[in-house]
Design a protein around this motif. Structure first.
Motif, short mmCIF file in Angstrom:
data_model
loop_
_atom_site.label_atom_id
_atom_site.label_comp_id
_atom_site.label_asym_id
_atom_site.label_seq_id
_atom_site.Cartn_x
_atom_site.Cartn_y
_atom_site.Cartn_z
N UNK A 36 19.73 -3.18 -0.93
CA UNK A 36 18.37 -2.75 -1.27
C UNK A 36 17.49 -2.54 -0.05
N UNK A 37 17.67 -3.33 1.00
CA UNK A 37 16.73 -3.31 2.11
C UNK A 37 17.30 -2.81 3.43
N UNK A 38 18.59 -2.51 3.51
CA UNK A 38 19.18 -1.99 4.75
C UNK A 38 19.50 -0.53 4.58
N UNK A 39 19.30 0.31 5.53
CA UNK A 39 18.65 0.03 6.81
C UNK A 39 17.13 0.06 6.71
N UNK A 40 16.58 0.64 5.63
CA UNK A 40 15.12 0.67 5.46
C UNK A 40 14.77 0.16 4.09
N UNK A 41 13.70 -0.62 3.97
CA UNK A 41 13.26 -1.07 2.66
C UNK A 41 12.74 0.12 1.84
N UNK A 42 12.81 0.05 0.51
CA UNK A 42 12.44 1.19 -0.32
C UNK A 42 10.96 1.58 -0.21
N UNK A 43 10.09 0.69 0.25
CA UNK A 43 8.68 1.02 0.35
C UNK A 43 8.29 1.66 1.67
N UNK A 44 9.23 1.74 2.61
CA UNK A 44 8.91 2.26 3.95
C UNK A 44 8.29 3.64 3.86
N UNK A 45 7.19 3.84 4.57
CA UNK A 45 6.45 5.09 4.53
C UNK A 45 7.01 6.09 5.51
N UNK A 46 7.32 5.66 6.71
CA UNK A 46 7.76 6.59 7.75
C UNK A 46 9.25 6.58 7.93
N UNK A 101 0.80 -1.23 0.00
CA UNK A 101 0.00 0.00 0.00
C UNK A 101 0.83 1.28 0.00
N UNK A 102 2.14 1.19 0.08
CA UNK A 102 2.99 2.38 0.23
C UNK A 102 2.77 3.41 -0.87
N UNK A 103 2.72 2.98 -2.12
CA UNK A 103 2.55 3.93 -3.22
C UNK A 103 1.19 4.63 -3.14
N UNK A 104 0.14 3.89 -2.84
CA UNK A 104 -1.20 4.49 -2.75
C UNK A 104 -1.27 5.48 -1.60
N UNK A 105 -0.58 5.21 -0.51
CA UNK A 105 -0.55 6.16 0.61
C UNK A 105 0.23 7.40 0.23
N UNK A 106 1.38 7.23 -0.41
CA UNK A 106 2.19 8.38 -0.84
C UNK A 106 1.43 9.26 -1.82
#
Length: 85
Positions: A75-85, A27-32
């Protein structure tokens, strides 16, 4: 509504058919984009612990496994690319 397709569930939620409970990466893209709004639940959700890479510890991995490991870490450290906050 029940579906095994995240895109179908997002479309239903955007159309105003209810509340959607999905992993953040879906849902990250739809929220952004402002199509969906993130809400806070009174009860905490399950923490699935992230992404794990499992391999045999007793020997050196083949080059393709090392390359994939390096890619996943970047790609995923320290935050994954889809992370919202």
């Amino acid at each position: 509504m029940r579906a095994n397709n995240g895109d179908a569930l997002i479309a239903a939620a955007v159309a105003g058919l209810g509340v959607l409970y999905e992993p953040e990466f879906i849902v990250a893209d739809a929220i952004r984009q402002g199509a969906l709004e993130q809400i806070t639940l009174e009860v905490r959700t399950a923490d699935l612990g992230g992404i794990h890479l499992v391999r045999a510890p007793d020997r050196a991995p083949p080059a393709k496994v090392r390359v994939m490991t390096d890619f996943l870490l970047a790609a995923f450290n320290p935050r994954p690319p889809w992370a919202i906050q």
